[in-house]
Write a protein that holds these residues in place. Sequence first.
Motif, PDB file in Angstrom:
ATOM      1  N   MET A  77      -9.107   3.323   2.361  1.00  0.00           N
ATOM      2  CA  MET A  77     -10.186   4.248   2.689  1.00  0.00           C
ATOM      3  C   MET A  77     -11.119   4.242   1.483  1.00  0.00           C
ATOM      4  O   MET A  77     -10.762   4.774   0.442  1.00  0.00           O
ATOM      5  N   ASN A 136      -3.824   0.715  -3.279  1.00  0.00           N
ATOM      6  CA  ASN A 136      -3.749  -0.737  -3.139  1.00  0.00           C
ATOM      7  C   ASN A 136      -2.978  -1.300  -4.332  1.00  0.00           C
ATOM      8  O   ASN A 136      -3.462  -1.258  -5.459  1.00  0.00           O
ATOM      9  N   THR A 194       1.822   4.791   0.305  1.00  0.00           N
ATOM     10  CA  THR A 194       1.076   5.842   1.004  1.00  0.00           C
ATOM     11  C   THR A 194       1.900   7.125   1.017  1.00  0.00           C
ATOM     12  O   THR A 194       3.058   7.103   1.407  1.00  0.00           O
ATOM     13  N   VAL A 197      -1.467  -4.552  -5.409  1.00  0.00           N
ATOM     14  CA  VAL A 197      -1.259  -5.988  -5.256  1.00  0.00           C
ATOM     15  C   VAL A 197      -1.218  -6.606  -6.640  1.00  0.00           C
ATOM     16  O   VAL A 197      -2.246  -6.715  -7.310  1.00  0.00           O
ATOM     17  N   ALA A 234      -3.419   6.682  -0.391  1.00  0.00           N
ATOM     18  CA  ALA A 234      -2.881   5.331  -0.286  1.00  0.00           C
ATOM     19  C   ALA A 234      -3.430   4.516  -1.458  1.00  0.00           C
ATOM     20  O   ALA A 234      -4.585   4.679  -1.834  1.00  0.00           O
ATOM     21  N   SER A 252       2.267   0.885   3.707  1.00  0.00           N
ATOM     22  CA  SER A 252       1.532   0.829   4.973  1.00  0.00           C
ATOM     23  C   SER A 252       1.348  -0.585   5.512  1.00  0.00           C
ATOM     24  O   SER A 252       0.607  -0.780   6.460  1.00  0.00           O
ATOM     25  N   ASN A 253       1.984  -1.554   4.907  1.00  0.00           N
ATOM     26  CA  ASN A 253       1.957  -2.914   5.458  1.00  0.00           C
ATOM     27  C   ASN A 253       3.044  -2.981   6.535  1.00  0.00           C
ATOM     28  O   ASN A 253       4.226  -2.808   6.238  1.00  0.00           O
ATOM     29  N   ASP A 254       2.649  -3.225   7.783  1.00  0.00           N
ATOM     30  CA  ASP A 254       3.580  -2.984   8.894  1.00  0.00           C
ATOM     31  C   ASP A 254       4.866  -3.802   8.817  1.00  0.00           C
ATOM     32  O   ASP A 254       5.927  -3.324   9.196  1.00  0.00           O
ATOM     33  N   GLY A 297      -6.997  -3.073   1.170  1.00  0.00           N
ATOM     34  CA  GLY A 297      -5.634  -3.429   1.542  1.00  0.00           C
ATOM     35  C   GLY A 297      -5.264  -2.637   2.775  1.00  0.00           C
ATOM     36  O   GLY A 297      -6.106  -1.907   3.309  1.00  0.00           O
ATOM     37  N   PRO A 298      -4.013  -2.759   3.255  1.00  0.00           N
ATOM     38  CA  PRO A 298      -3.634  -1.975   4.415  1.00  0.00           C
ATOM     39  C   PRO A 298      -3.901  -0.482   4.191  1.00  0.00           C
ATOM     40  O   PRO A 298      -3.671   0.036   3.100  1.00  0.00           O
ATOM     41  N   MET A 299      -4.402   0.176   5.211  1.00  0.00           N
ATOM     42  CA  MET A 299      -4.631   1.629   5.194  1.00  0.00           C
ATOM     43  C   MET A 299      -5.581   2.043   4.066  1.00  0.00           C
ATOM     44  O   MET A 299      -5.425   3.103   3.480  1.00  0.00           O
ATOM     45  N   THR A 333       0.852  -1.177   0.000  1.00  0.00           N
ATOM     46  CA  THR A 333       0.000   0.000   0.000  1.00  0.00           C
ATOM     47  C   THR A 333       0.894   1.235   0.000  1.00  0.00           C
ATOM     48  O   THR A 333       1.209   1.777   1.059  1.00  0.00           O
ATOM     49  N   MET A 374      -3.046  -1.369   9.427  1.00  0.00           N
ATOM     50  CA  MET A 374      -1.823  -1.563   8.643  1.00  0.00           C
ATOM     51  C   MET A 374      -1.037  -2.807   9.037  1.00  0.00           C
ATOM     52  O   MET A 374       0.183  -2.826   8.931  1.00  0.00           O
TER      53      MET A 374
END
Lengths: 341, 362
Positions: free
Chosen positions: B327, A301, A284, A303, A299, A324-326, B323-325, A282, B295
Amino acid sequence: MKSVVALVVVTIAGMLCFVAPAAARDRVHFIAADEVVWNYAPQNRNIISGKPLRALRPAQLGWVYRKALYREYTDATFKTLLPIPPGERYRGLAGPTVHAEVGDTVIIVFRNRTTLPLDIAPTGVVSKPMPTAVRPGTTVTYRWPVTAAAGPASADTSSLVWAYISDVRQGTVDSAGLIGPLIVTRRGEARADGSPADVDQEIVTLFSSQLEDQSPLVAENLQDRSINTRGINGHAGSFSPDNAFPSINGYVYGNMPMPALREHSRVRWYLLTTMNGFDGHTPTFSGQTVVTQGNRADAVNLVFRQAVVDMVPDDPGIWLLTCSNDIHLALGMEARYEVLP
Amino acid sequence: MLKLSRVAAFVAMVGSVVLLAWAAPSQARTRTYYIAADEVIWNYAPSGEDLIAQRPLPPLAPMQLGWSYHKAIYREYLDSTFRKLKPRSPEDAYLGILGPVIHAEVGDTVVVVFRNNARFPLTVHAHGLFYTKSSEGAPYQDGVSAWNKNGDSVPQGQTFTYTWQVPERAGPAPGDGSSVVWMYHSHQDEVGDVNTGPIGPIVVTAKGMAKADGSPKDVDREIFAMFAQFDESSSRYFQANISDPRINPRHVKPVGNFSTTDDDIWTINGYSFGNMPVPSMRVGQRVRWYLLSTMSDFDFHAPHWHGNTVVVNGMRTDLAQLGPMAMTVADMIPDDAGTWLFHCHVNVHLAGGMEARYRVLP
């Protein structure tokens, strides 16, 4: 009445002029696959936190690996690299940008200067001949006719992005680094260089989890004591996760040179990704918003696809571009970009 | 010819009057919110049951502490004394762990007076809105000297005022509806903070499309749903939770780096297994769902509505993609009354309790 006729004539002439097809061009690129010693953190610091880089993980070889990258040369002798402008050093691992307008033909003179069988295979367009393994040391010329089917559809922006990759051992070679962007602009909307006329600056970013354990050069990296300085054993249990580099253009922890953007200019970001099981990103942006697929966002997506993101920066300063993927973030998938007033 | 030009002039006149009326700026407002980060003990399944299947909750995973954890969440107060919580109406109870909804119309200014009542530094970082460095709420090497970055780390007991502008670029783009959603969250230690809980939604409505409260005129009911994999081992209360016998009655001990998935809690608005209070709406209402996600590494979700369909990005569907984060906005005009399932369609998440219900009244 006469003036009305004149107006109509002028209008039609103007429209004709606008839609008159630009001469279809052959766009020739001399691209080699080179073996390069690549440093994921050349500044040797965590530029985001201002602190030293994190300690090496137990089975991590280091920050430097031998990789295979696409690089562009000035001509068929493959002696002189096409210089990368200082303002585009952020491109890093990503292969040379290939531009085309619908109707053009891209001609790739490809030389494989690595020790591996490789090729250069586009997505979005059909290559002639079909790419197959190119033996080390040999040169093949490919033609990529860029048809309307490869160009923007009605809901797309004036340009879109495809990836070209080596597909000889798909799923492993993209962890060697062999990927680059093919940007296609709608017919009649391109500058002479193929870039979209309604955009002031284009920035290519590759969001990729480079998995060094899957690189076809892993054996060389393990054997080379200038790279494997600690004598790590490739069978170590954590070898795989410890040598994964979720990175932006091949840089971690803010080591990517900062792209500089101008406030109020029209900036188009092309986002590429690779397609291994650890990719799922992601991207961001902080500080500014973007428009992607007609939607406002900060942000995206990303993939297993490409994305086009438009930004008109309005907030000067140094800002973050992160995933934003931790897990990726913790492993350094973060960069900065600068907006100049 | 003369007649034609007269008609044209008339059309032009009417047109410009309409345009002027349309473009007449509605009163640009400053909207002030008093938001504290408060320490709470949060229960992901307060009923103690799986309310979807009507059976007891599944047994705890070996390394799972329980269903309750220390968390810090954003809560809204009436004024800068931070003495009285602003009551949350029963119909908004489903918001759960989410902070107060911040509404703004393009052209407005949002002011957040932030009080940090948690034991470690936190911030408020907004997505989408325009902020200067002092109101970014995110510390990193951005070439700005420390004096201009007070908002980057608000210590316990301190108050900081964030000011965010709401320009055109914070509102809907041509492909959006009348409003878009952003997140605000603490970004002092981003991953740790988000897993700790301080997160809330911001709605920005297009200029001229907002009610007085900032919500979109062409929507009857707004619903917010945050799909979150709360990774409690990444929470800033991790140690506090481990050592508190109320939270950890089985005295689970961390082993190694404790990176198990046992302490990943699969939630919608901080609730698992249908424990989210059921939001209700009426048949025929124009309902806008704002979907968010956090996230963590498996924050890839497929929110799915039973019973009614939605429109996302101009396309009809009953399943969105996060997906993460993420909106995302989904519009629904319910036509099928009843209590319906609303859940994530990823098998592991579903098994982990990422499911809720919504109710459509006739």
